[in-house]
Scaffold this motif. Structure first.
Motif, PDB file in Angstrom:
ATOM      1  N   PRO A   1       4.177   3.406  -4.812  1.00  0.00           N
ATOM      2  CA  PRO A   1       3.465   4.279  -5.742  1.00  0.00           C
ATOM      3  C   PRO A   1       2.611   3.459  -6.718  1.00  0.00           C
ATOM      4  O   PRO A   1       2.868   2.263  -6.938  1.00  0.00           O
ATOM      5  CB  PRO A   1       4.582   5.012  -6.472  1.00  0.00           C
ATOM      6  CG  PRO A   1       5.809   4.185  -6.283  1.00  0.00           C
ATOM      7  CD  PRO A   1       5.625   3.435  -4.999  1.00  0.00           C
ATOM      8  N   ASP A   2       1.606   4.084  -7.285  1.00  0.00           N
ATOM      9  CA  ASP A   2       0.707   3.381  -8.209  1.00  0.00           C
ATOM     10  C   ASP A   2       1.428   2.853  -9.450  1.00  0.00           C
ATOM     11  O   ASP A   2       1.003   1.872 -10.040  1.00  0.00           O
ATOM     12  CB  ASP A   2      -0.437   4.307  -8.642  1.00  0.00           C
ATOM     13  CG  ASP A   2      -1.410   4.579  -7.502  1.00  0.00           C
ATOM     14  OD1 ASP A   2      -1.458   3.770  -6.554  1.00  0.00           O
ATOM     15  OD2 ASP A   2      -2.113   5.604  -7.572  1.00  0.00           O
ATOM     16  N   ASN A   3       2.516   3.499  -9.825  1.00  0.00           N
ATOM     17  CA  ASN A   3       3.219   3.092 -11.048  1.00  0.00           C
ATOM     18  C   ASN A   3       4.397   2.143 -10.778  1.00  0.00           C
ATOM     19  O   ASN A   3       5.264   1.981 -11.633  1.00  0.00           O
ATOM     20  CB  ASN A   3       3.695   4.327 -11.820  1.00  0.00           C
ATOM     21  CG  ASN A   3       4.713   5.151 -11.038  1.00  0.00           C
ATOM     22  OD1 ASN A   3       4.859   4.991  -9.826  1.00  0.00           O
ATOM     23  ND2 ASN A   3       5.408   6.034 -11.731  1.00  0.00           N
ATOM     24  N   VAL A   4       4.421   1.497  -9.601  1.00  0.00           N
ATOM     25  CA  VAL A   4       5.502   0.571  -9.282  1.00  0.00           C
ATOM     26  C   VAL A   4       5.477  -0.604 -10.262  1.00  0.00           C
ATOM     27  O   VAL A   4       4.412  -1.073 -10.665  1.00  0.00           O
ATOM     28  CB  VAL A   4       5.398   0.089  -7.813  1.00  0.00           C
ATOM     29  CG1 VAL A   4       4.191  -0.800  -7.609  1.00  0.00           C
ATOM     30  CG2 VAL A   4       6.667  -0.616  -7.373  1.00  0.00           C
ATOM     31  N   THR A   5       6.661  -1.044 -10.658  1.00  0.00           N
ATOM     32  CA  THR A   5       6.746  -2.215 -11.537  1.00  0.00           C
ATOM     33  C   THR A   5       6.795  -3.473 -10.679  1.00  0.00           C
ATOM     34  O   THR A   5       7.064  -3.413  -9.479  1.00  0.00           O
ATOM     35  CB  THR A   5       8.007  -2.170 -12.419  1.00  0.00           C
ATOM     36  OG1 THR A   5       9.164  -2.273 -11.564  1.00  0.00           O
ATOM     37  CG2 THR A   5       8.077  -0.891 -13.235  1.00  0.00           C
ATOM     38  N   TRP A   6       6.553  -4.623 -11.319  1.00  0.00           N
ATOM     39  CA  TRP A   6       6.648  -5.885 -10.589  1.00  0.00           C
ATOM     40  C   TRP A   6       8.060  -6.060 -10.020  1.00  0.00           C
ATOM     41  O   TRP A   6       8.228  -6.510  -8.887  1.00  0.00           O
ATOM     42  CB  TRP A   6       6.313  -7.067 -11.494  1.00  0.00           C
ATOM     43  CG  TRP A   6       4.843  -7.276 -11.657  1.00  0.00           C
ATOM     44  CD1 TRP A   6       4.090  -7.028 -12.764  1.00  0.00           C
ATOM     45  CD2 TRP A   6       3.931  -7.782 -10.667  1.00  0.00           C
ATOM     46  NE1 TRP A   6       2.776  -7.342 -12.527  1.00  0.00           N
ATOM     47  CE2 TRP A   6       2.644  -7.812 -11.248  1.00  0.00           C
ATOM     48  CE3 TRP A   6       4.072  -8.207  -9.360  1.00  0.00           C
ATOM     49  CZ2 TRP A   6       1.521  -8.255 -10.554  1.00  0.00           C
ATOM     50  CZ3 TRP A   6       2.958  -8.646  -8.662  1.00  0.00           C
ATOM     51  CH2 TRP A   6       1.695  -8.665  -9.257  1.00  0.00           C
TER      52      TRP A   6
ATOM     53  N   GLU B   1       0.817  -1.215   0.000  1.00  0.00           N
ATOM     54  CA  GLU B   1       0.000   0.000   0.000  1.00  0.00           C
ATOM     55  C   GLU B   1       0.850   1.265   0.000  1.00  0.00           C
ATOM     56  O   GLU B   1       0.414   2.301  -0.491  1.00  0.00           O
ATOM     57  CB  GLU B   1      -0.953   0.006   1.196  1.00  0.00           C
ATOM     58  CG  GLU B   1      -2.092  -0.974   1.036  1.00  0.00           C
ATOM     59  CD  GLU B   1      -3.010  -1.047   2.256  1.00  0.00           C
ATOM     60  OE1 GLU B   1      -2.604  -0.588   3.352  1.00  0.00           O
ATOM     61  OE2 GLU B   1      -4.122  -1.581   2.104  1.00  0.00           O
ATOM     62  N   SER B   2       2.088   1.189   0.501  1.00  0.00           N
ATOM     63  CA  SER B   2       2.965   2.358   0.534  1.00  0.00           C
ATOM     64  C   SER B   2       3.674   2.604  -0.801  1.00  0.00           C
ATOM     65  O   SER B   2       4.283   3.653  -0.989  1.00  0.00           O
ATOM     66  CB  SER B   2       4.007   2.205   1.641  1.00  0.00           C
ATOM     67  OG  SER B   2       5.000   1.258   1.278  1.00  0.00           O
TER      68      SER B   2
ATOM     69  N   ALA C   1       8.482  -3.832  -6.979  1.00  0.00           N
ATOM     70  CA  ALA C   1       7.697  -4.355  -5.857  1.00  0.00           C
ATOM     71  C   ALA C   1       8.391  -5.571  -5.247  1.00  0.00           C
ATOM     72  O   ALA C   1       8.513  -5.683  -4.020  1.00  0.00           O
ATOM     73  CB  ALA C   1       6.290  -4.708  -6.317  1.00  0.00           C
TER      74      ALA C   1
END
Length: 68
Positions: free
Chosen positions: A15-20, A12-13, A23
């Motif tokens: 960013p929305d544009n994080v890549t796999w 949840e922390s 992550a």
């Protein structure tokens, strides 16, 4: 806090544009830090002096017999 709860907070922390890949890297880092904390808590660690002595010993072995 359970591992699942920690993972949810971590995701949840991000960013929305994080890549796999990003992550996964963040999750692996969090897991490694958790393992390190557990090892320290159980007394399984080396002091700075012990690490330096070990490195010195390894370097002496690698350099072979001295020319002196």
């Amino acid at each position: 806090m359970s591992i699942k709860e920690q993972a949810i907070r971590l995701v949840e922390s991000m960013p929305d544009n994080v890549t796999w890949a990003q992550a996964l890297e963040r999750i692996q880092i969090a897991a490694a830090l958790s393992r390190a904390e557990a090892e320290i808590d159980s007394g399984r660690f080396a002091t700075q002096d012990q690490v330096e002595a070990h490195i010195d010993s390894c370097l002496r072995k690698l350099s072979g017999p001295s020319a002196a």
